[in-house]
Design a protein around this motif. Structure first.
Motif, PDB file in Angstrom:
ATOM      1  N   GLU B 130     -33.774 -98.372  49.680  1.00 47.58           N
ATOM      2  CA  GLU B 130     -34.602 -99.408  50.290  1.00 47.58           C
ATOM      3  C   GLU B 130     -34.409 -99.321  51.797  1.00 47.58           C
ATOM      4  N   PRO B 131     -35.326 -99.968  52.554  1.00 50.45           N
ATOM      5  CA  PRO B 131     -35.193 -99.877  54.011  1.00 50.45           C
ATOM      6  C   PRO B 131     -33.777-100.232  54.493  1.00 50.45           C
ATOM      7  N   ASN B 132     -33.122-101.195  53.845  1.00 48.93           N
ATOM      8  CA  ASN B 132     -31.780-101.567  54.284  1.00 48.93           C
ATOM      9  C   ASN B 132     -30.685-101.151  53.308  1.00 48.93           C
ATOM     10  N   ALA B 133     -31.038-100.300  52.376  1.00 49.62           N
ATOM     11  CA  ALA B 133     -30.035 -99.795  51.438  1.00 49.62           C
ATOM     12  C   ALA B 133     -30.206 -98.281  51.317  1.00 49.62           C
ATOM     13  N   GLY B 134     -29.502 -97.569  52.177  1.00 48.90           N
ATOM     14  CA  GLY B 134     -29.565 -96.106  52.170  1.00 48.90           C
ATOM     15  C   GLY B 134     -28.264 -95.558  51.636  1.00 48.90           C
ATOM     16  N   SER B 139     -26.335-102.245  48.159  1.00 50.36           N
ATOM     17  CA  SER B 139     -26.790-103.471  48.818  1.00 50.36           C
ATOM     18  C   SER B 139     -28.287-103.716  48.615  1.00 50.36           C
TER      19      SER B 139
END
Lengths: 377, 399
Positions: B130-134, B139
């Protein structure tokens, strides 16, 4: 010893910075690239008004002074903003050749037009098999009465699609890789026998493959003596090499700044990724690379402006290009790596900076070519 | 100590080699050699050829249609396939979701999904990042909320490869916000035709929309599509990550590319009357990658030998991912160096199906920079090389 910029150089730097801040953000730049010409005519006129187009030219030519250091200061700012306007092909390369080789008459006609922003030019020197050897010219020029007939094929001619005229290297005598025998001719882009296959480049500019088929020009289109252009071509390309190295320094600084900034805001595992020592050391290395690149480019620019021998100057240029090439790979690749996936996308400026410095690494000879040239000089 | 194949293995190698030479369509080979991507239909067609032969899923257990090969046979198969340039199966179905379904799926799910994966009737894609879960995948924030017999899914996924072709997506979704982040994740299969799913292509530096963002807006998914137990998805996903360790190093492809580099170097003018293959600086660089490849191949063979005697692939296989990807990137640089000015034109369409314009540059030279740009992803995806180094430091060196 003093490495600070003169008042004039500071003004030049601020002038570019102001323009970029006001009129050249990433989205505006995108629109410029998408236009047919691939650059903004309006910007070009403004560059002329601001006096930028006079920077590569000497006082005698009616320019700003023609110092490599002045050019470096300006190119670095161009690099930071990834300016796509054809300053390099028109003013530095073509302007430089006309200044070095042109007759008084040719200079009087062309240089004011360049500096006024009224003339777009391209220099066709690279060929399919020439690699980075400027003296490797298979294109021929044959005298026929009062005319000269040019035949050959040139690759990756920067700004050819937007140019009014093209300067082309062609061989009048000698073997294919011999310095003696290379001439330069000024040809109308629309002259009969010229065909362009134009394309965008990896670094958001326009170029073309240019075919010359029995292109007839008057002998007066030749710059300088018949077969005697190689030395001037080498000198002009060396100056342009330092200019693009300075541009790379600006772009690399920009990549470093953006990467550091991103690492402070991008959080993974509940903490900014910049707090990880593995990444901190990589960014410290990027900083070191930027500093060394800047140092060796300053050295090269100062050598060019000095009274040193031609060989000293050429060696300083090759040293700069070879070292900057290393910095380009190190800083460019790490900037993408630390950004992660987002650094791989068209929509972020970081990828475009990476692509521009990659193109600069190739332009006028890559790092290996220049390291070998350095060793041979 | 020896690194030789047995007589049976050599016979198997001969059989695979002949099969690859005879059955991999010549038109596909031409496209691969010309740096043109195979279309979805062509990829599926090749996969079906392998299926007809019974070789579609070397790593699957025999009961689901696998081959029952030894690790060495699998290695030989991957090598021979790589040497002719034939593409590996699209990994998302065959290598990623299928093992999870086999291990944790219900009998009904196995029957429903596995045969279509084996026969390449259904194209799968992945909904992990996801954009904030790489790198910090756990997260992730896409939610699935139970509503009767369904889940309602909301959120977005990114770096979704070839979702534009996909029929189904497997997703990690958050089903519990109140527990430790790894413990509130579930593994959900979603039909891409479900209302509320939209795709936004992401164009990469080579100009190709290889990946997508996938948006889920009140997407209703039958609870029957949940794999295993709710909130156990992280465990399943981790198993998946360690499951496929064969051919992670990309040795066959690297061998093929090394041959290409040598061939192109011999045909590239050095500008001074010779060619690049005799340029000492370039020859040294070429030797460097060849030597690295030799070391990598033997490191892989050692892992393989350990697997053959029943040892599980350990964290040391992170070596293969790191060295394999960095070697591929070093080769990318050499292709760019050989191409010189010829890779400055940005002509991705020249390497697309049906390009009608003039071909610019010798051979695939104009693709060199595009590949160099695109392959920067290799050290980023599949657990970035920094994450792989963390694994080595922690799990191998005990730091």
């Amino acid at each position: 010893m003093d490495f600070s910029y003169s008042e004039e150089q500071q003004m030049l730097q601020e002038s570019v910075q102001k323009f970029v801040q006001k009129s050249y953000d990433f989205d505006t730049r995108k629109q410029v690239i998408a236009s047919a010409a691939g650059f903004s005519d309006e910007n070009w006129k403004l560059f002329a008004e601001l006096g930028w187009l006079t920077v590569p030219f000497s006082d005698a030519d009616g320019g700003f002074g023609g110092l490599a250091v002045d050019l470096m200061v300006m190119m670095e700012e161009f690099g930071k903003a990834m300016l796509v306007e054809p300053f390099l092909p028109t003013a530095v390369l073509a302007g430089g050749l006309i200044s070095a080789l042109g007759s008084d008459e040719q200079k009087a006609e062309l240089l004011p037009q360049i500096m006024a922003g009224e003339l777009q030019l391209a220099v066709a020197y690279a060929e399919a098999g020439s690699r980075f050897n400027l003296n490797n010219v298979a294109t021929t020029a044959k005298v026929a009465g009062d005319d000269v007939v040019i035949d050959g094929n040139k690759i990756v001619v920067l700004n050819a699609p937007g140019a009014d005229k093209i300067l082309v290297t062609a061989r009048e005598s000698g073997a294919q890789t011999e310095a003696n025998g290379v001439s330069i001719f000024l040809v109308d882009r629309n002259a009969a026998g010229i065909t362009l296959i134009d394309y965008p480049t990896i670094d958001d500019r326009k170029a073309a493959q240019v075919q010359f088929t029995a292109v007839k020009v008057p002998a007066s289109a030749r710059l300088g003596a018949a077969g005697g252009a190689a030395k001037a071509l080498g000198t002009v390309i060396d100056r342009a090499t330092v200019a693009v190295c300075a541009e790379a320094v600006g772009a690399l600084e920009s990549l470093l700044g953006k990467t550091v900034e991103y690492s402070k805001t991008r959080k993974q595992f509940n903490t900014p990724i910049g707090s990880f020592q593995a990444l901190q050391h990589r960014m410290a290395d990027m900083f070191i690379e930027c500093q060394l690149a800047r140092s060796i480019v300053m050295r090269a620019a100062m050598k060019l402006d000095s009274a040193e021998s031609d060989a000293e100057k050429a060696q300083a240029v090759s040293a700069a290009k070879a070292r900057v090439g290393k910095a380009i790979k190190a800083v460019g690749q790490d900037a993408i790596q630390i950004h992660g996936g987002i650094g791989m996308t068209e929509e972020l400026d970081v990828g475009h900076l990476f692509k521009r410095v990659t193109a600069i690494d190739i332009l006028f000879g890559n790092g290996d070519y220049h390291a070998e040239r350095f060793a041979a000089l | 100590m020896n690194a030789d194949f047995t007589a049976e293995e050599l016979a198997f190698q001969k059989e695979v080699r002949e099969f690859m030479q005879n059955e991999f369509p010549a038109s596909f080979k031409q496209k691969i050699d010309a740096n043109i991507r195979l279309t979805k239909d062509e990829t599926v067609q090749w996969q079906k050829i392998l299926y007809q032969k019974g070789w579609a899923a070397p790593n699957w257990p025999v009961e689901y249609g696998g081959t029952g090969w030894t690790p060495t046979q699998k290695y030989i198969f991957a090598t021979e396939m790589g040497l002719v340039g034939a593409p590996e199966p699209v990994p998302f179905g065959m290598k990623m979701v299928a093992p999870v379904i086999m291990t944790y799926g219900s009998e009904e799910q196995k029957q429903r999904f596995l045969p279509d994966i084996l026969q390449s009737n259904v194209w799968w894609c992945q909904g992990y990042s996801e954009p904030n879960a790489g790198s910090d995948l756990a997260s992730l924030k896409t939610t699935a909320v139970r509503d009767g017999d369904d889940y309602i899914v909301n959120g977005s996924k990114t770096w979704n490869t070839y979702g534009q072709y996909a029929d189904w997506i497997f997703c990690l979704v958050r089903t519990d916000n109140s527990v430790k982040k790894q413990e509130g994740i579930s593994f959900l299969l979603i039909d891409m035709k479900t209302p509320g799913i939209t795709l936004k292509p992401i164009v990469l530096l080579d100009g190709h929309p290889e990946v997508n963002e996938v948006f889920f807006d009140d997407v209703r998914v039958p609870a029957a599509n949940l794999i295993g137990e709710e909130n156990k998805g992280w465990t399943y996903a981790k198993v998946l990550l360690t499951h496929e360790r064969t051919n992670i190093a990309g040795v066959p492809r690297a061998k093929r590319r090394l041959l290409a580099l040598q061939r192109i170097a011999a045909a590239t003018d050095d500008g001074f009357g010779g060619t690049m293959v005799t340029n000492p600086v370039f020859a040294k660089k070429l030797a460097d990658v060849e030597i690295e490849l030799m070391a990598l191949e033997f490191a892989e063979l050692r892992t393989l030998a350990a697997l053959s005697v029943g040892k599980a692939p350990g964290p040391e296989s992170s070596i293969l991912k790191i060295v394999g990807t960095e070697l591929a990137q070093a080769m990318d640089e050499l292709f760019v160096e050989l191409a010189g000015y010829h890779c400055v034109p940005f002509l991705p369409e020249q390497f697309e199906e049906g390009y009608q314009g003039e071909h610019i540059g010798p051979g695939n030279a104009a693709a060199a920079a595009l590949t160099y740009f695109n392959n920067r992803k290799l050290s980023i995806f599949g657990g970035s090389n920094e994450i792989q180094r963390n694994i080595i430091s922690k799990a191998v060196l005990g730091l």
